[in-house]
Scaffold this motif. Sequence first.
Motif, PDB file in Angstrom:
ATOM      1  N   TYR A  18       0.750  -1.412  -0.178  1.00  0.00           N
ATOM      2  CA  TYR A  18       0.063   0.209  -0.174  1.00  0.00           C
ATOM      3  C   TYR A  18       1.264   1.622   0.106  1.00  0.00           C
ATOM      4  N   ASN A  43      -8.098   2.282 -13.045  1.00  0.00           N
ATOM      5  CA  ASN A  43      -9.244   1.835 -12.318  1.00  0.00           C
ATOM      6  C   ASN A  43     -10.577   1.793 -14.268  1.00  0.00           C
ATOM      7  N   ALA A  48      -7.667  -3.317 -11.322  1.00  0.00           N
ATOM      8  CA  ALA A  48      -8.169  -3.219 -10.077  1.00  0.00           C
ATOM      9  C   ALA A  48      -7.100  -2.672  -8.971  1.00  0.00           C
ATOM     10  N   SER A  50      -6.320  -1.448  -5.921  1.00  0.00           N
ATOM     11  CA  SER A  50      -7.405  -1.308  -4.275  1.00  0.00           C
ATOM     12  C   SER A  50      -6.855  -0.474  -3.245  1.00  0.00           C
ATOM     13  N   TYR A  57      -3.307   3.350  -1.613  1.00  0.00           N
ATOM     14  CA  TYR A  57      -3.486   2.204  -3.179  1.00  0.00           C
ATOM     15  C   TYR A  57      -2.553   1.411  -3.086  1.00  0.00           C
ATOM     16  N   SER A  60      -2.277  -5.681  -7.070  1.00  0.00           N
ATOM     17  CA  SER A  60      -2.441  -7.325  -6.820  1.00  0.00           C
ATOM     18  C   SER A  60      -0.862  -7.632  -7.561  1.00  0.00           C
TER      19      SER A  60
END
Length: 331
Positions: A18, A43, A48, A50, A57, A60
């Motif tokens: 993050y 996005n 994706a 998150s 933010y 993955s």
Amino acid sequence: MKVKDKVLKILNENKETYLSGEELANRIGVSRTAVWKAIKALNDEGYAISAINKLGYRMSKGDDVISVTGIGQYLPTNLADTVKIEVYKTITSTNTVLKQKASDDASEWLILIAEEQTEGRGRMNRKFYSPSDTGIYMSVLLRPDCHVTQALFITTMTAVAVAETLDEIFDADTKIKWVNDIYYDNKKICGILTEAAVNVETSKLDYAVVGIGINVKEPKDNFPDEIKDIAGSMTGLELQKDINDNLRNRIVAKIVEKMYDYYKELNNHQFMGKYKEKSMLIGKDVYILTDENKENLHVTDIDDEAGLVVRHDDGRVEHLKSGEVSVRIKE
Ligand code: ATP
């Protein structure tokens, strides 16, 4: 570089971590609102990313979304101003839409890419199955200064560019099946379709649209019955080699880079040496698909006009032209 590109680059370099809006804003030198807008745009492109309150933010691992920004990160900087890319979630056929844009005066190196085609085509209007999220369906607009008889070399240079790209990225040994298909492990993983418009007064090409369809991974619903014995993909290799991250963006960028280089050889066909080296047919026995007797033809070479040189059993040598025949390897 746009803010969006910079945000994507930093998140890519820090997968699974993050990063706060403030940190991203400071590193890039823009406001937190600008970062927020960039994340929203990414996005919208399909990433994706998150967002968690107080943490920030995160992207993955294993993300393989095709996007203009994602491809841009792997394109050599000298191509950034030349190449213009448009990405579609779904499209009828990238060739059909790009041909329309070409007639409307679009510039060379406009490239359309789709996650899915509803009317993907092969030669002679045969269908090219183009399901979502597992393949690459792209078309490149070229405006070469060449005679119509040279158009076939656009297909062959593209075949070399695609085969070499897949070999480098997957550490594989793909083969080119004359004239427009790429095979891996004896399965067709890519088809190329070049469509051109000719200036009737000069017999030169007005434009060429080169369509490339690649099965990168196995379709979610598997291949339909009618092609399941012919079609294949590179699936599995991406996991084995841990290269799933941005895989399709990297493939697209590398193909474009190689096409750009080989395009300079369009008039002297230097890439034909590589085309022959990767040929799946030279040295093999084949037959012509429409020949009821399946006469045995031995492939000895590919000639200077990209014709297939075959020897009949009676010793006769013939040069087959790709527009006229489809050949298959004899089992
Ligand atoms: P040739 O190029 O030798 O004439 P081809 O059968 O490969 O023969 P193309 O026009 O290049 O013909 O491609 C269309 C054919 O490819 C279809 O008729 C089908 O057999 C096969 N095909 C369709 N979709 C796919 C796919 N996603 N992957 C691999 N093969 C496919």
